[in-house]
Write a protein that holds these residues in place. Structure first.
Motif, PDB file in Angstrom:
ATOM      1  N   TRP A 123     123.089  67.229  38.126  1.00 57.08           N
ATOM      2  CA  TRP A 123     124.496  67.287  38.519  1.00 57.08           C
ATOM      3  C   TRP A 123     125.227  68.364  37.733  1.00 57.08           C
ATOM      4  CZ3 TRP A 123     125.903  61.391  37.989  1.00 57.08           C
ATOM      5  CH2 TRP A 123     125.303  60.674  39.042  1.00 57.08           C
ATOM      6  N   ALA A 124     126.170  69.001  38.389  1.00 52.32           N
ATOM      7  CA  ALA A 124     127.076  69.943  37.733  1.00 52.32           C
ATOM      8  C   ALA A 124     128.463  69.745  38.326  1.00 52.32           C
ATOM      9  CB  ALA A 124     126.626  71.383  37.953  1.00 52.32           C
ATOM     10  N   THR A 125     129.466  69.819  37.477  1.00 54.26           N
ATOM     11  CA  THR A 125     130.847  69.757  37.933  1.00 54.26           C
ATOM     12  C   THR A 125     131.223  71.102  38.531  1.00 54.26           C
ATOM     13  OG1 THR A 125     131.397  68.180  36.187  1.00 54.26           O
ATOM     14  CG2 THR A 125     133.242  69.387  37.182  1.00 54.26           C
ATOM     15  N   THR A 126     131.839  71.060  39.698  1.00 63.00           N
ATOM     16  CA  THR A 126     132.333  72.274  40.341  1.00 63.00           C
ATOM     17  C   THR A 126     133.545  71.907  41.181  1.00 63.00           C
ATOM     18  OG1 THR A 126     131.709  74.241  41.617  1.00 63.00           O
ATOM     19  CG2 THR A 126     130.856  72.134  42.404  1.00 63.00           C
ATOM     20  N   SER A 127     134.247  72.910  41.650  1.00 60.01           N
ATOM     21  CA  SER A 127     135.406  72.657  42.519  1.00 60.01           C
ATOM     22  C   SER A 127     134.908  72.299  43.912  1.00 60.01           C
ATOM     23  CB  SER A 127     136.299  73.896  42.591  1.00 60.01           C
ATOM     24  OG  SER A 127     135.639  74.937  43.306  1.00 60.01           O
ATOM     25  N   MET A 128     135.786  71.677  44.672  1.00 62.64           N
ATOM     26  CA  MET A 128     135.439  71.349  46.053  1.00 62.64           C
ATOM     27  C   MET A 128     135.154  72.634  46.843  1.00 62.64           C
ATOM     28  SD  MET A 128     135.278  68.115  46.272  1.00 62.64           S
ATOM     29  CE  MET A 128     135.336  67.758  48.018  1.00 62.64           C
ATOM     30  N   MET A 129     135.909  73.690  46.559  1.00 64.33           N
ATOM     31  CA  MET A 129     135.711  74.957  47.262  1.00 64.33           C
ATOM     32  C   MET A 129     134.313  75.503  46.999  1.00 64.33           C
ATOM     33  SD  MET A 129     137.786  78.554  46.998  1.00 64.33           S
ATOM     34  CE  MET A 129     137.330  78.746  45.294  1.00 64.33           C
ATOM     35  N   ARG A 130     133.921  75.584  45.737  1.00 64.89           N
ATOM     36  CA  ARG A 130     132.597  76.138  45.418  1.00 64.89           C
ATOM     37  C   ARG A 130     131.486  75.225  45.903  1.00 64.89           C
ATOM     38  NH1 ARG A 130     135.712  78.243  41.633  1.00 64.89           N
ATOM     39  NH2 ARG A 130     135.656  80.506  41.459  1.00 64.89           N
ATOM     40  N   ASN A 131     131.725  73.929  45.879  1.00 65.82           N
ATOM     41  CA  ASN A 131     130.738  72.991  46.404  1.00 65.82           C
ATOM     42  C   ASN A 131     130.509  73.259  47.890  1.00 65.82           C
ATOM     43  OD1 ASN A 131     130.019  70.291  47.793  1.00 65.82           O
ATOM     44  ND2 ASN A 131     129.520  69.944  45.647  1.00 65.82           N
ATOM     45  N   SER A 132     131.588  73.494  48.611  1.00 65.02           N
ATOM     46  CA  SER A 132     131.473  73.798  50.044  1.00 65.02           C
ATOM     47  C   SER A 132     130.776  75.133  50.273  1.00 65.02           C
ATOM     48  CB  SER A 132     132.852  73.828  50.705  1.00 65.02           C
ATOM     49  OG  SER A 132     133.438  72.560  50.650  1.00 65.02           O
ATOM     50  N   LEU A 133     131.109  76.122  49.449  1.00 61.57           N
ATOM     51  CA  LEU A 133     130.476  77.439  49.583  1.00 61.57           C
ATOM     52  C   LEU A 133     128.980  77.372  49.301  1.00 61.57           C
ATOM     53  CD1 LEU A 133     133.091  79.738  47.801  1.00 61.57           C
ATOM     54  CD2 LEU A 133     132.531  79.734  50.234  1.00 61.57           C
ATOM     55  N   LYS A 134     128.603  76.642  48.262  1.00 58.75           N
ATOM     56  CA  LYS A 134     127.189  76.579  47.876  1.00 58.75           C
ATOM     57  C   LYS A 134     126.370  75.818  48.902  1.00 58.75           C
ATOM     58  CE  LYS A 134     124.135  75.110  44.142  1.00 58.75           C
ATOM     59  NZ  LYS A 134     123.622  73.843  44.651  1.00 58.75           N
ATOM     60  N   GLY A 135     126.932  74.733  49.421  1.00 57.03           N
ATOM     61  CA  GLY A 135     126.210  73.959  50.426  1.00 57.03           C
ATOM     62  C   GLY A 135     124.826  73.559  49.950  1.00 57.03           C
ATOM     63  N   ASN A 136     123.835  73.824  50.769  1.00 54.98           N
ATOM     64  CA  ASN A 136     122.453  73.448  50.474  1.00 54.98           C
ATOM     65  C   ASN A 136     121.633  74.611  49.926  1.00 54.98           C
ATOM     66  OD1 ASN A 136     122.622  70.711  51.243  1.00 54.98           O
ATOM     67  ND2 ASN A 136     122.575  71.321  53.376  1.00 54.98           N
ATOM     68  N   PHE A 137     122.297  75.537  49.240  1.00 58.91           N
ATOM     69  CA  PHE A 137     121.601  76.690  48.689  1.00 58.91           C
ATOM     70  C   PHE A 137     121.398  76.517  47.187  1.00 58.91           C
ATOM     71  CE2 PHE A 137     123.790  78.262  52.485  1.00 58.91           C
ATOM     72  CZ  PHE A 137     122.695  78.773  53.176  1.00 58.91           C
ATOM     73  N   THR A 138     120.423  77.234  46.645  1.00 54.95           N
ATOM     74  CA  THR A 138     120.177  77.216  45.210  1.00 54.95           C
ATOM     75  C   THR A 138     121.106  78.220  44.531  1.00 54.95           C
ATOM     76  OG1 THR A 138     118.510  78.958  45.280  1.00 54.95           O
ATOM     77  CG2 THR A 138     117.735  76.674  45.589  1.00 54.95           C
ATOM     78  N   LEU A 139     121.228  78.116  43.227  1.00 62.87           N
ATOM     79  CA  LEU A 139     122.025  79.083  42.472  1.00 62.87           C
ATOM     80  C   LEU A 139     121.450  80.484  42.646  1.00 62.87           C
ATOM     81  CD1 LEU A 139     122.695  77.130  39.149  1.00 62.87           C
ATOM     82  CD2 LEU A 139     124.246  77.478  41.076  1.00 62.87           C
ATOM     83  N   GLU A 140     120.147  80.589  42.649  1.00 65.74           N
ATOM     84  CA  GLU A 140     119.507  81.893  42.825  1.00 65.74           C
ATOM     85  C   GLU A 140     119.861  82.504  44.177  1.00 65.74           C
ATOM     86  OE1 GLU A 140     117.699  79.041  41.915  1.00 65.74           O
ATOM     87  OE2 GLU A 140     117.790  79.560  39.784  1.00 65.74           O
ATOM     88  N   GLN A 141     119.825  81.691  45.225  1.00 61.18           N
ATOM     89  CA  GLN A 141     120.175  82.183  46.560  1.00 61.18           C
ATOM     90  C   GLN A 141     121.624  82.645  46.620  1.00 61.18           C
ATOM     91  OE1 GLN A 141     118.910  78.576  48.550  1.00 61.18           O
ATOM     92  NE2 GLN A 141     117.263  79.664  49.607  1.00 61.18           N
ATOM     93  N   MET A 142     122.493  81.977  45.866  1.00 62.02           N
ATOM     94  CA  MET A 142     123.914  82.330  45.856  1.00 62.02           C
ATOM     95  C   MET A 142     124.210  83.487  44.906  1.00 62.02           C
ATOM     96  SD  MET A 142     125.355  80.369  48.059  1.00 62.02           S
ATOM     97  CE  MET A 142     127.064  80.706  47.709  1.00 62.02           C
ATOM     98  N   GLY A 143     123.291  83.787  44.010  1.00 62.45           N
ATOM     99  CA  GLY A 143     123.557  84.806  42.992  1.00 62.45           C
ATOM    100  C   GLY A 143     124.481  84.274  41.907  1.00 62.45           C
TER     101      GLY A 143
END
Length: 194
Positions: A123-143
């Motif tokens: 688990w990691a705390t993030t904003s609702m906006m970034r959570n929506s942006l990240k979706g089902n992608f990995t951190l590496e995929q998102m850069g």
């Protein structure tokens, strides 16, 4: 895999255009296979969420920006709804953008859809906006890079102020979500001796 993914698709389409369906299937299966993952739901309580927010110091672990205790946002909306509206389904035209920008949530660092575990270690705390942006992608995929946790003694997400506000404005406890955040937050404020 990088650009080689696209090359696999180029080859597969070339096979399909040549009427070689079996060859297209074979190259996809061998070079760019579909790997189904068993769907698992997330399971955490308001208390577990608040514990995670405190552990992370109310810092967005993907951007390093400060976030605010969700109970504070709901209390503001209850007390000045015209200036700070809340909408149950978070419709952006009807709900203050602070609910997207500043409201913390839990994200699965390795998405559940990719086999990640549903527990504090993922688990990691993030904003609702970034959570929506990240979706089902990995951190590496998102850069993106996982940021260091914040220090709860330096920024508590207005948690102590939230507890004080609710104890002064007891009518706020009539709102279930505020009551749930208040109970969990008060326990964490005491645990961290804030």
């Amino acid at each position: 895999m990088g650009d080689s993914r696209v090359e696999v698709l180029v080859q597969a389409v070339a096979y399909l255009n040549g009427g070689e369906v079996d060859s297209a299937k074979r190259i996809i299966d061998e070079e760019y296979p579909f790997v189904p993952v068993e769907r698992r739901g997330r399971r955490y309580t308001v208390r577990q969420m608040v514990e995670q927010f405190f552990r992370d110091g109310f810092i967005d672990r993907y951007s390093g920006e400060r976030l605010v205790n969700p109970g504070v946002l709901r209390a503001i909306s209850e007390m000045i709804p015209d200036a700070f509206p809340y909408q149950a389904h978070w419709k952006t035209g009807e709900c203050h953008l602070a609910y997207w920008n500043d409201h913390p949530t839990i994200d699965h660092i390795c998405p559940l859809s990719l086999g990640g575990e549903d527990g504090p270690e993922n688990w990691a705390t993030t904003s609702m906006m970034r959570n929506s942006l990240k979706g089902n992608f990995t951190l590496e995929q998102m850069g993106w890079v996982l940021q260091e946790r914040g220090d709860i003694r330096e920024w508590d997400g207005l948690s102590k102020v939230f507890v004080d506000l609710v104890e002064r404005e007891k009518a706020l406890l009539q709102v279930g979500r505020i009551r749930n955040y208040y109970t969990a937050t008060k326990e964490m404020v005491k645990r961290y001796d804030l």
